[in-house]
Design a protein around this motif. Structure first.
Motif, PDB file in Angstrom:
ATOM      1  N   UNK A 463     123.617  -1.357   4.173  1.00  0.00           N
ATOM      2  CA  UNK A 463     123.369   0.045   4.429  1.00  0.00           C
ATOM      3  C   UNK A 463     123.700   0.893   3.198  1.00  0.00           C
ATOM      4  N   UNK A 464     122.841   1.879   2.958  1.00  0.00           N
ATOM      5  CA  UNK A 464     122.938   2.828   1.840  1.00  0.00           C
ATOM      6  C   UNK A 464     122.502   2.233   0.496  1.00  0.00           C
ATOM      7  N   UNK A 465     122.071   0.970   0.478  1.00  0.00           N
ATOM      8  CA  UNK A 465     121.505   0.405  -0.752  1.00  0.00           C
ATOM      9  C   UNK A 465     120.137   1.032  -1.013  1.00  0.00           C
ATOM     10  N   UNK A 466     119.865   1.287  -2.297  1.00  0.00           N
ATOM     11  CA  UNK A 466     118.531   1.738  -2.693  1.00  0.00           C
ATOM     12  C   UNK A 466     117.824   0.558  -3.324  1.00  0.00           C
ATOM     13  N   UNK A 518     115.902   3.894   0.593  1.00  0.00           N
ATOM     14  CA  UNK A 518     117.300   3.602   0.927  1.00  0.00           C
ATOM     15  C   UNK A 518     117.374   2.899   2.291  1.00  0.00           C
ATOM     16  N   UNK A 519     118.291   1.935   2.391  1.00  0.00           N
ATOM     17  CA  UNK A 519     118.560   1.258   3.672  1.00  0.00           C
ATOM     18  C   UNK A 519     119.433   2.187   4.506  1.00  0.00           C
ATOM     19  N   UNK A 520     118.912   2.635   5.644  1.00  0.00           N
ATOM     20  CA  UNK A 520     119.662   3.579   6.494  1.00  0.00           C
ATOM     21  C   UNK A 520     120.257   2.915   7.740  1.00  0.00           C
ATOM     22  N   UNK A 521     119.971   1.639   7.935  1.00  0.00           N
ATOM     23  CA  UNK A 521     120.538   0.940   9.092  1.00  0.00           C
ATOM     24  C   UNK A 521     119.738  -0.305   9.430  1.00  0.00           C
ATOM     25  N   UNK A 522     120.121  -0.932  10.556  1.00  0.00           N
ATOM     26  CA  UNK A 522     119.457  -2.160  11.007  1.00  0.00           C
ATOM     27  C   UNK A 522     119.196  -2.058  12.510  1.00  0.00           C
ATOM     28  N   UNK A 523     118.069  -2.628  12.952  1.00  0.00           N
ATOM     29  CA  UNK A 523     117.828  -2.666  14.398  1.00  0.00           C
ATOM     30  C   UNK A 523     118.644  -3.809  14.992  1.00  0.00           C
ATOM     31  N   UNK A 524     118.528  -4.025  16.298  1.00  0.00           N
ATOM     32  CA  UNK A 524     119.422  -5.009  16.925  1.00  0.00           C
ATOM     33  C   UNK A 524     119.117  -6.439  16.523  1.00  0.00           C
ATOM     34  N   UNK A 530     114.272   1.498   6.440  1.00  0.00           N
ATOM     35  CA  UNK A 530     114.307   2.182   5.145  1.00  0.00           C
ATOM     36  C   UNK A 530     113.943   3.649   5.307  1.00  0.00           C
ATOM     37  N   UNK A 531     114.321   4.455   4.287  1.00  0.00           N
ATOM     38  CA  UNK A 531     113.983   5.887   4.295  1.00  0.00           C
ATOM     39  C   UNK A 531     113.900   6.414   2.858  1.00  0.00           C
ATOM     40  N   UNK A 532     112.741   7.027   2.520  1.00  0.00           N
ATOM     41  CA  UNK A 532     112.593   7.707   1.228  1.00  0.00           C
ATOM     42  C   UNK A 532     113.292   9.062   1.310  1.00  0.00           C
ATOM     43  N   UNK A 533     113.187   9.691   2.434  1.00  0.00           N
ATOM     44  CA  UNK A 533     113.791  10.996   2.647  1.00  0.00           C
ATOM     45  C   UNK A 533     115.295  10.934   2.444  1.00  0.00           C
ATOM     46  N   UNK A 534     115.944   9.933   3.028  1.00  0.00           N
ATOM     47  CA  UNK A 534     117.393   9.798   2.873  1.00  0.00           C
ATOM     48  C   UNK A 534     117.769   9.556   1.412  1.00  0.00           C
ATOM     49  N   UNK A 535     116.938   8.770   0.704  1.00  0.00           N
ATOM     50  CA  UNK A 535     117.205   8.506  -0.716  1.00  0.00           C
ATOM     51  C   UNK A 535     117.126   9.803  -1.515  1.00  0.00           C
ATOM     52  N   UNK A 536     116.126  10.625  -1.229  1.00  0.00           N
ATOM     53  CA  UNK A 536     115.963  11.886  -1.942  1.00  0.00           C
ATOM     54  C   UNK A 536     117.147  12.818  -1.699  1.00  0.00           C
ATOM     55  N   UNK A 537     117.577  12.910  -0.470  1.00  0.00           N
ATOM     56  CA  UNK A 537     118.709  13.778  -0.146  1.00  0.00           C
ATOM     57  C   UNK A 537     119.970  13.300  -0.858  1.00  0.00           C
ATOM     58  N   UNK A 538     120.140  11.961  -0.864  1.00  0.00           N
ATOM     59  CA  UNK A 538     121.328  11.401  -1.523  1.00  0.00           C
ATOM     60  C   UNK A 538     121.304  11.669  -3.014  1.00  0.00           C
ATOM     61  N   UNK A 539     120.126  11.549  -3.659  1.00  0.00           N
ATOM     62  CA  UNK A 539     120.031  11.792  -5.099  1.00  0.00           C
ATOM     63  C   UNK A 539     120.320  13.249  -5.414  1.00  0.00           C
ATOM     64  N   UNK A 540     119.832  14.162  -4.582  1.00  0.00           N
ATOM     65  CA  UNK A 540     120.065  15.583  -4.817  1.00  0.00           C
ATOM     66  C   UNK A 540     121.556  15.910  -4.719  1.00  0.00           C
ATOM     67  N   UNK A 541     122.200  15.324  -3.721  1.00  0.00           N
ATOM     68  CA  UNK A 541     123.628  15.569  -3.566  1.00  0.00           C
ATOM     69  C   UNK A 541     124.403  15.069  -4.781  1.00  0.00           C
ATOM     70  N   UNK A 542     123.988  13.898  -5.264  1.00  0.00           N
ATOM     71  CA  UNK A 542     124.673  13.315  -6.431  1.00  0.00           C
ATOM     72  C   UNK A 542     124.452  14.172  -7.671  1.00  0.00           C
TER      73      UNK A 542
END
Length: 570
Positions: A463-466, A518-524, A530-542
């Protein structure tokens, strides 16, 4: 009355009427005595003191079936029907005389409840006619004997006692019973015989009658019932398999009810009990051979030896055939191998298992196909929660709807396969005790997580790996992607393709296209999301944290520009 020495004709008539009881009374309707003056052919001429004689058929002076021994000069009683008929003859009847006398006698006997003697001489509808010494009575067919009599011939024209059940002199009806006499006689005999018998006594008797439930044995004037369950320790379907009518058998008296005079008999009690020591003889877990003797809805009975039977319950008959009638698994007289499951010597019950004597197909499947094995089978049935697949060894496994396909709902995945379709599945789990096999289909897709836990080695992501992903399939609701060249496969939802609405169009991408997410989680099933949106938000915060803040007055574009320049220098 005249007093002259020479009476007139009228005086003579008056004297005659006086001597005969009056002109109206006379002889008519009375029983009088007369003398046989002659025998002409089949008629007897009888003088009763009137001006004319009467004639009576000789058969009226004999018992039914016998000849008359009447002779001239015999004095007999007759009934006067009429003093004179059209021919000037006196009408006499011996039968009416006997009947009148008989009715008087029978009424007296009926009031005393005494027996009367009679002769069965004819058949009528529903029974027979009986001569009771002049009076004719009716004998119903049900009152002839204790048991139904097919041939009454030997009882005809034979003097024997009867019991009067009902009398009606006005209507001339008499009903008699021979059965009542026999029952009374038998009861007297039984009372005497039963006093000489004791429970546990061994006695010989003759088989008189056989029924479906047993046989009646004559013990010398009293009958005892030998029930079918007391004939032998082994199973007896019908008494005729063991005994026949007329056989002399040795039996033991089991019970005597002196109030009802019923006697219960047994034959098997004279044999050694095969159930003695049965626990040691048939230990739990022992494998035995036996013969199927009876099949029911709840199981089958197997004879292990003469007199010893065990029950194979329907639940213990087959590993794989459920809710099937036992008759479709075994047949009567079939030799089978069974395992002893339980022994209860007190209740004389042995529980047997048929399937336990055979290899467990669930255990065999687990040995031959361990977890992670790929097998092929046929879709047997589709339910609301998954697919049942037929597997080698005549067992079934289930593919849960969540294990059918990636990236779509279980309900949608169920419609991807149909009954009768051949599919490849991977073994996820085998529970031998519960007889359950869990299967999966989506786990066979390239880059799927390895069965048994963890993710694919080449795409070991957390999780959270890009990571860089490659588009495998473009769908309306998102993208099916793969991490790296041979990593884990996952899904990017449409809303996760970017922050801006224009970026959230899946059709902007093509199969084979690569980009970062970015890896945002795993199903059961441990498949990454994956999420591009989450990666973008994380990069902006950084970038904001490293190169500026909202308080510095620098715009977001200035901050990102500085971040990009720093990235190029690095």
């Amino acid at each position: 009355m005249a007093t002259t020495a020479f009476p007139t004709r009228d005086d003579f008539a008056a004297m005659l009427d006086e001597s005969l009881g009056g002109a109206d009374g006379g002889f008519e309707g009375r029983v009088v005595k007369g003398t046989v003056t002659a025998i002409e052919n089949d008629l007897a001429v009888i003088d009763i003191g009137l001006k004319s004689e009467g004639r009576v058929a000789l058969r009226e002076f004999a018992m039914p079936g016998q000849k008359s021994d009447l002779k001239v000069g015999d004095e007999v009683e007759v009934y006067v029907d009429r003093v004179e008929n059209a021919n000037g003859e006196t009408m006499l009847s011996r039968d009416r005389a006997r009947r009148e006398a008989a009715w008087d006698r029978l009424e007296e006997e009926f009031n005393k409840e005494a027996r009367v003697e009679g002769v069965i001489f004819g058949r009528v509808k529903g029974g027979f006619t009986v001569d009771l010494g002049g009076a004719v009575a009716f004998l119903p067919g049900s009152q002839v004997d204790i048991r139904p009599v097919r041939d009454v011939g030997p009882l005809m024209d034979l003097p024997q006692p009867f019991q009067i059940l009902k009398m009606d002199r006005r209507r001339g009806n008499i009903v008699v019973s021979r059965r009542a006499i026999l029952e009374e006689t038998r009861a007297e005999q039984r009372s005497g015989l039963i006093q000489n018998l004791e429970e546990g006594q061994i006695i010989e008797g003759a088989v008189k009658n056989i029924t479906d439930y047993g046989a009646f044995v004559d013990l010398g004037g009293i009958d005892g019932l030998l029930h079918v369950t007391d004939m032998s320790y082994k199973r007896v379907n019908h008494p005729s398999e063991v005994i026949n009518i007329g056989d002399t058998v040795k039996v033991q008296i089991i019970r005597i009810n002196r109030d009802t005079q019923r006697i219960s008999l047994g034959m098997k009690q004279l044999e050694s009990d095969p159930w003695e020591g049965v626990v040691a003889k048939y230990p739990v877990g022992a494998k035995l051979s036996g013969t199927v003797t009876n099949i029911t809805d709840y199981g089958a009975f197997v004879e292990l030896e003469a007199g010893i039977e065990g029950l194979v319950h329907v639940s213990e008959m087959s590993w794989v055939k459920k809710n099937v009638h036992p008759g479709k698994i075994v047949s009567t007289s079939q030799e089978v191998d069974v395992i002893v499951l339980e022994v209860d010597s007190d209740k004389r019950r042995i529980s047997l298992g048929l399937k336990q004597a055979q290899s467990n197909p669930w255990g065999a499947f687990a040995d031959e196909h361990p977890v992670g094995s790929v097998v092929e089978g046929e879709v047997k049935n589709a339910t609301e929660f998954g697919l049942f697949v037929g597997l080698p060894g005549d067992v079934d496994g289930m593919v849960h709807m969540s294990d059918i396909a990636w990236g779509i709902s279980g309900e949608e995945a169920l419609h991807l396969h149909r009954k009768g379709e051949a599919v490849q599945v991977v073994v996820l789990d085998v529970d031998v005790e519960k007889e359950r096999i869990s299967l999966g289909i989506k786990q066979l897709e390239k880059g799927a997580p390895a069965v048994g836990g963890g993710v694919a080695a080449a795409g070991s992501v957390k999780k959270n790996d890009v990571v860089t992903v490659t588009v495998l399939e473009v769908r309306d609701n998102g993208l099916e992607v793969q991490a790296g060249d041979d990593g884990a496969t996952g899904f990017i939802k449409r809303a996760d393709l970017g922050r801006d609405r224009d970026e959230q169009r899946a059709e902007r991408y093509q199969v084979g296209q690569k980009f970062d997410a970015m890896v945002i989680g795993f199903d059961r099933s441990k498949k990454p999301n994956f999420s591009v949106k989450a990666m973008q938000i994380a990069e902006e915060k950084q970038a904001v944290a490293q190169y500026g803040s909202s308080d510095s007055g620098a715009s977001l574009g200035d901050i990102l520009g500085e971040a990009l320049k720093a990235g190029k220098k690095d």
